[in-house]
Design an enzyme around this catalytic site. Structure first.
Site, PDB file in Angstrom:
ATOM      1  N   LYS A   1     -32.129 -15.847   0.523  1.00  0.00           N
ATOM      2  CA  LYS A   1     -31.692 -15.910  -0.861  1.00  0.00           C
ATOM      3  C   LYS A   1     -30.873 -17.182  -0.997  1.00  0.00           C
ATOM      4  O   LYS A   1     -30.122 -17.525  -0.090  1.00  0.00           O
ATOM      5  CB  LYS A   1     -30.809 -14.696  -1.161  1.00  0.00           C
ATOM      6  CG  LYS A   1     -30.176 -14.669  -2.513  1.00  0.00           C
ATOM      7  CD  LYS A   1     -29.344 -13.412  -2.674  1.00  0.00           C
ATOM      8  CE  LYS A   1     -27.933 -13.652  -2.136  1.00  0.00           C
ATOM      9  NZ  LYS A   1     -27.065 -12.490  -2.268  1.00  0.00           N
TER      10      LYS A   1
ATOM     11  N   ASP B   1     -10.606 -17.329 -25.100  1.00  0.00           N
ATOM     12  CA  ASP B   1     -10.994 -17.483 -23.710  1.00  0.00           C
ATOM     13  C   ASP B   1     -12.403 -16.913 -23.595  1.00  0.00           C
ATOM     14  O   ASP B   1     -12.823 -16.119 -24.431  1.00  0.00           O
ATOM     15  CB  ASP B   1     -10.002 -16.686 -22.852  1.00  0.00           C
ATOM     16  CG  ASP B   1     -10.323 -16.809 -21.389  1.00  0.00           C
ATOM     17  OD1 ASP B   1     -10.789 -17.881 -20.993  1.00  0.00           O
ATOM     18  OD2 ASP B   1     -10.109 -15.832 -20.653  1.00  0.00           O
TER      19      ASP B   1
END
Lengths: 323, 987
Positions: B496, B378
């Site tokens: 942002k 993973d």
């Protein structure tokens, strides 16, 4: 996607799946490589040669070790004796005739008194047993060492280095071969012998002191009779029925030629021609048609009795039929 | 559509309570399992809401009626996860008692008891020897059985851990009334539920209405990222559909109203849980081999036993004698100590591994790790730290890597950095509490953490308080906040967001010393910087600000965020930031070593392909740019064959955006092509793959409870490098187990052959059954186990994983049965003959003596020197001989322990440094003394207090064996005789 699977076939090709039988057949003989059971002929030859050498070397080493070890042994004398050996110093008793050992673990002496064949069968067993006792004097074809046998008596002096005491089995009347050991008369003889233990010397009950409490009364009185005499130096023998019924069925018992093994036969030192002393037990009139459990014991101060381990005793069954 | 709904109904039928299909419980379980392995097929999230309400028979405002809900609950069962049908303990116990060699020993024991019964019925005073032996064999069997029962019987807690993830209560609307205390397990399809921040979603729901609703799907994807969910169009893949919230996921922001689409086992989580609990891991390579070996030995022992029984009956032996033969053959052939030895050796290795922070839950996994050919790892939390970090900054027309040592000095007097820092500190929804802890989503936390290193963010926030805010949303892709600068009494707008949105709104750029206008060149440079960062898998954010004209926007100006009354244009670009979840430091080196050891490493992640590829490159799973990346939707369209083919064609593969089921499919595909697969994972979504893999490896610190519960091995320190140690240990233990097995098997030969000699040559039995058990389960045990402590003979990591190298090879059998075992047998027979001879029975006398020797009726068997032995005396001598044989075997086995230390090197090279083995050999000697000399004990084991000189009888043979073996190894090292010995005996 169909294209892709096609490509896949080029890449993915599992080995052809041979059937089990086919694979086995190829294992047996592969014609391509000439292999037989997975190896070629020369490979088989090599491996056989290797194992031949390896096992020969191993067996050789084994034999050599045994040979070296044998140098430490005496051919006539056991390395361990009496209590130093597992045999110990407590002899058991043996009886003859014994049923055929192929006849599983039986101690039954069974015969029909009026059946000639049955009588002869047992007489033959005893004959074979007594064969070695008969081979007397010198002459070819006889047992080696038979010439060493000399008659002994309680009063005779020490034996020579090679001499052994003879066992005069012809004086065992009525338990003689000629009489077929009295089997026909429904009063069979059973021969008892004490197990030979190298260097074992009996300590006989030669007087009436210290007689054990469980000694049969008739034996006690017999010892009383001979007490003090030279013939009292004997390993005494007694035979009795095991259970009350057997005691009743056993009838009178005679011990021939005497009631035990004279101690001049001892110690056994594996001299050539040595004979184990015998006592023939004559069951004069055992009840016919019933099985009688009999236990015979040897009596000396250094013989201890244990029925379970058959120490200092022997057990057998007797059954005489008269149909 | 019809087929879909029909299959759906059949699935829900399958999971109804009370076994509606009347299947046997085991069949039901396997049918459920095969259904669960398929991907979720449904269109409930695609059809218009109106249709859904009709389908579910519910009302969008009132919800279900209570009676309808009760009916559905009755029909479909509660909204819980159903545990898998498990074998009860009696069944497991029965299986443990009847596996492997146990059956043979049971056979031996029953033969003993039958013999005893025959004896007591035919003989007045039967000896209890057979009863005694029978009881001992039963005891051995029961103890071994209980031992393996203890190993096998673990009640599965997997479902329990899954159930812990489910909340107790939920807010459910029924009959138009909101009940905040509805039990979650009472929820049914069609219920309306409300989820607020902090709640756990109580079932798979389709959103009807929401505000700022975000869920953390980490339990299904492994990525702990808050994803927005709302009432929008669904996508085909339900797991990525933005209008569905799943069972057990947590709401981290906003609220939502949804309708329950499915419950319990049919939810996405339910399927994962069902798979994890129902999947049976394939038997490990080691146990496969042991089972195979046991099968061969058992078949051989039975065949030999039957052959001997048959021939002895034909030859006219009585039944009793035949049973004695057969019992002897069976007990001698079975290496009773094999299973306990292997278990003990593995246990010791497991304990050794705990010191290296590796908890081995399933003992055989450690060996399987050594044999493993593929590691499916993973990404998030396993290869990476599962913590976002600022990696790169582009500002003032230059790129910086923040880990660089010069970075601090480069930015010290950089005005752009100061403004960027302010912007980052202010334009954030994350909060900083008084102790400095940061709460917020992963990116914002990472940004605040990064700037926190350079300044006190709390004081910046104090000086510049927030007056207005537009939160981030997926349409705008930016967030804005307005701050009041109390010093200069001006308003500062900070922004942002995604670079493509921000860059178009900027006209100037902050440079090191001053501002400049944003020219096309600089804009191009910014774009390239973005592309570069995106290619390395980083999440990119651009920052901009604007100081509002105090004349136009005086103090107390009322900023309206809904109807914008302030400009978001002509901003000043401050910089671009690349964030990523960085790989763990040790991973790259570890993967390198793993690959050197011939183990293939693949990445299977739920993350985006680009990120996955970037991380794969960084950690060395992929060595070239163009490594093969497969996504979940690619997989969906693949047949199993095609998947296998793909796995074969591409060595380096990265799987991205995979569902838990797909992880499982990949693992199964690898196993189908003969691989031994290790799976590393930390999330709930990895559970099925972890369970199915030959070795499931979970992370001890970051791993979820579920993954730890399903894993075989847990890395307590989350250190990937431990896997390398694990592979090394696994390979070492395999090499050493070979030695142990070889050691155990060698003593089998001097156990079998005496029985054959006894039968063929009718000598008194040279080795009794009790003494055989003494060797197998007593003296051999410790040395065999301690051989597992031997250091590795060669560099185990330099060779590829074993694929066709079995534990018990034909070469080992050749060495054992053809060479060393025979030397041991001759030693035993020599000792036996010597003791017999010393007591008067010369070898020649012994052959054929058995019919008299074993006949209890004969009270006067003559030896070679004329002495006559009663039955009891003979049997005592026999015991002494058997004890000497036993001692000879012990002496030979001590030599053997030394020989088996090495398979290749010379002993003089290796030395005697294995203390455990040295003690084991001493122990072996001491134990055999105890067995022979302690009164009572020697009676129990049918041995005899031997003369001391008899201990030395085997010595010449042990020297012979040692020299032979050293020679053999010398030939192996030199490949002499054309590698003759290598081919024949190098196991």
């Amino acid at each position: 996607m169909a294209d892709k699977t096609k490509v896949a076939e080029q890449y993915y090709a599992p080995p052809p799946d041979l059937g089990k039988w086919e694979a086995f057949r190829i294992f047996l003989y592969n014609s391509e490589t000439g292999q037989f059971l997975g190896r070629t002929g020369s490979s088989w030859a090599k491996i056989l040669l290797f194992y031949l050498i390896f096992y020969a070397a191993l067996v050789g080493f084994f034999a050599a070790m045994l040979a070296i070890f044998y140098q430490t042994l005496d051919a006539k004398m056991p390395k361990w004796q009496l209590d130093g050996s597992i045999i110990g110093s407590n002899p058991g008793l043996g009886f003859r005739p014994m049923p055929d050992s192929a006849n599983v673990e039986s101690t039954l002496i069974y015969y029909k008194a009026n059946d000639k064949g049955s009588v002869l069968k047992w007489a033959k067993v005893i004959d074979e047993f007594l064969e070695q006792y008969r081979k007397k004097g010198s002459g070819s074809g006889e047992a080696s060492g038979a010439e060493n046998r000399v008659p002994c008596s309680p009063t005779s002096g020490a034996l020579g280095e090679k001499q052994v005491c003879d066992v005069p089995i012809d004086e065992f009347h009525p338990c003689t071969a000629a009489n077929q050991y009295n089997y026909e008369a429904a009063g069979p003889c059973v021969f008892l012998k004490l197990n030979k233990i190298f260097n074992w010397q009996p300590k006989p009950y030669n007087n009436t002191e210290d007689l054990p409490g469980n000694m049969p009364e008739d034996l006690k009185s017999h010892i009383k009779m001979v007490s003090g005499k030279p013939e009292a130096n004997t390993v005494w023998v007694s035979c009795e029925g095991e259970n009350p019924a057997d005691v009743e069925n056993i009838g009178p018992v005679q011990y021939i030629p005497r009631r035990g093994f004279p101690s001049y036969y001892y110690p056994f030192t594996n001299k050539e021609g040595y004979l184990s002393p015998l006592v023939a037990v004559l069951f004069e009139k055992p009840r016919t048609g019933v099985l009688i459990n009999i236990e015979c014991k040897a009596w000396a101060k250094n013989i201890f009795y244990d029925r379970y381990e058959r120490r200092g005793s022997v057990h057998f069954e007797l059954m005489v039929d008269r149909s | 559509m019809n087929s879909k709904s029909s299959s759906l109904s059949s699935i829900s039928d399958l999971f109804r309570p009370n076994n509606p299909k009347r299947l046997r419980s085991r069949d039901l379980s396997s049918t459920r399992l095969s259904v669960l392995k398929k991907e979720i097929q449904t269109d409930m999230h695609l059809i218009p809401l109106k249709d859904l309400f009709v389908l579910l028979g519910t009302d969008p405002v009132q919800g279900l009626t209570s009676t309808r809900a009760a009916e559905l609950l009755e029909y479909y069962g509660p909204n819980t996860l159903t545990p898998a049908t498990q074998y009860g303990w009696p069944k497991v116990l029965f299986k443990s008692l009847c596996t492997g060699f146990s059956i043979l020993i049971w056979l031996g024991a029953s033969l003993c008891l039958i013999a005893y019964l025959i004896e007591i019925s035919t003989k007045p005073n039967a000896s209890s020897d057979n009863l005694y032996l029978g009881c001992v064999l039963i005891a051995v069997d029961v103890i071994c059985g209980l031992f393996s029962f203890y190993q096998n019987y673990k009640s599965s807690k997997i479902m329990k851990t899954f159930n812990n993830m489910i909340p107790q209560y939920s807010n459910c609307i029924r009959d138009g009334v909101l009940n905040s205390e509805t039990q979650v397990h009472d929820l049914v399809k069609g219920d309306l539920v409300q989820v607020k921040i902090g709640d756990v979603v109580p079932a798979d729901i389709r959103i009807i209405n929401s505000k700022g609703f975000k869920v953390d799907n980490s339990s299904l994807t492994g990525e702990s990222v808050a994803v927005p969910r709302s009432n929008s169009e669904g996508t085909a893949n339900i797991l990525e559909s933005p209008n569905v919230a799943f069972f057990s996921t947590q709401c981290v922001e906003g609220w939502a109203l949804g309708v329950v689409m499915c419950c319990g086992d049919l939810t996405a989580l339910g399927r994962v849980a069902g798979l994890a609990a129902r999947l049976q891991p394939a038997p490990s390579p080691l146990s496969r081999e042991i089972i195979r070996f046991m099968r061969y030995v058992s078949a051989w022992a039975l065949l030999l036993g039957l052959f001997i029984a048959g021939s002895s009956i034909v030859l006219g032996y009585p039944f009793m004698q035949t049973t004695v033969f057969v019992i002897g053959i069976i007990v001698a052939n079975v290496p009773e100590g094999l299973q306990p030895t292997i278990t003990a050796a593995l246990t010791l290795t497991a304990q050794h591994m705990i010191k290296k922070n590796c908890l081995v839950k399933n003992l055989e996994a450690i060996e399987a790790l050594g044999a493993c050919t593929t590691i499916c790892s993973d990404k998030t939390g396993t290869l990476t730290e599962n913590k976002m970090c600022v990696q790169h900054i582009w500002m003032a027309n230059a790129s910086y890597f923040v880990m660089e040592p010069e970075f601090n000095s480069l930015i010290q007097h950089n005005l752009a950095f100061r403004d960027l820092k302010n912007c980052g500190a202010l334009c954030s929804t994350a909060t900083i509490n008084t102790t400095g802890e940061i709460h917020g989503d992963a990116s914002e936390t990472a940004i605040l953490n990064f700037f926190g290193k350079y300044d006190d963010l709390k004081s910046i926030r104090k000086i510049l308080p927030k007056v207005a805010e537009i939160p981030f949303n997926s349409v705008n892709k930016y967030q804005v906040s307005v701050h009041l600068n109390s010093v200069t009494s001006t308003y500062l707008v900070v922004m942002k967001g995604a670079p493509e949105c921000i860059l178009t709104r900027c006209t100037t750029i902050a440079l090191e010393k001053k501002d400049a206008s944003l020219t096309t060149e600089i804009r191009k440079a910014a774009d390239t910087a973005c592309d570069n960062l995106a290619n390395t898998g980083e999440r990119i954010l651009a920052f901009a600000d604007l100081i509002l004209d105090p004349a136009k926007y005086p103090l107390n100006y009322n900023f309206d965020t809904d109807n914008l009354n302030f400009p978001l244009e002509k901003l000043r670009l401050l910089g671009i930031m690349g964030l990523m979840d960085p790989p763990r430091k040790e991973v790259r080196r570890s993967i390198e070593r793993v690959r050197e050891a011939g183990v293939r490493v693949m990445m299977i992640t739920g993350d985006h392909p680009a990120t996955a590829r970037a991380i794969a490159l960084e950690v060395g799973i992929a060595t070239t740019e163009n490594c093969h990346v497969l996504t979940g939707s690619d997989l969906r369209n693949m047949t199993p064959d095609l998947l296998n083919w793909t796995l074969e064609k591409h060595y380096e593969i990265v799987f991205a955006r995979t569902s838990p089921t797909q992880k499982l499919q990949i693992v199964e595909a690898c196993q189908r092509s003969g691989g031994v697969v290790a799976v590393t994972g930390d999330g709930v979504n990895d559970a099925p793959a972890l369970r199915r893999a030959d070795i499931g490896i979970s992370m001890g610190i970051t791993g979820s409870q579920v993954s730890k519960q399903t894993a075989d091995i847990i890395l307590m320190d989350d250190n990937f490098a431990t896997i390398v140690t694990g592979i090394e240990e696994g390979r070492k233990i395999f090499d050493n187990l070979k030695k142990s097995v070889c050691y155990i098997l060698i003593s089998n030969v001097p156990e079998i052959l005496p029985v054959l000699v006894f039968i063929l040559f009718s000598v008194p039995l040279p080795l009794g059954v009790m003494t055989i058990l003494c060797v197998d389960l007593g003296t051999d045990m410790w040395p065999a186990v301690s051989l597992a402590h031997e250091p590795a003979e060669s560099d185990v990591m330099a060779r590829p994983p074993r694929t066709s190298d079995p534990l018990v090879s034909s070469r080992m059998l050749t060495l054992v049965y053809g060479h060393l075992g025979l030397i041991e047998f001759t030693a035993g027979m020599f000792a036996y003959f010597i003791v017999m001879a010393e007591h008067g029975f010369y070898p020649a006398e012994l052959f054929g003596i058995r019919r008299y020797w074993d006949n209890e009726a004969i009270n006067d068997v003559r030896d070679s020197l004329g002495q006559e032995w009663t039955y009891a005396e003979r049997k005592e001598l026999e015991r002494a001989c058997q004890a000497t044989y036993f001692v000879a075997v012990v002496v030979m086995q001590i030599t053997n322990g030394i020989i088996c230390k090495t398979r290749y090197n010379s002993l003089f090279h290796i030395g005697m440094r294995n203390k455990v083995l040295n003690f084991g050999l001493l122990f072996e000697f001491a134990l055999s003394c105890m067995i022979c000399y302690i009164p009572g004990v020697n009676n129990f084991f049918r041995t005899y207090p031997l003369r001391w000189r008899w201990w030395f009888l085997a010595l010449p043979f042990s020297v012979l064996m040692f020299i032979f073996d050293e020679l053999r190894k010398y030939c192996i090292r030199r490949k002499m005789f054309g590698g003759w010995f290598n081919k024949l005996t190098y196991y």
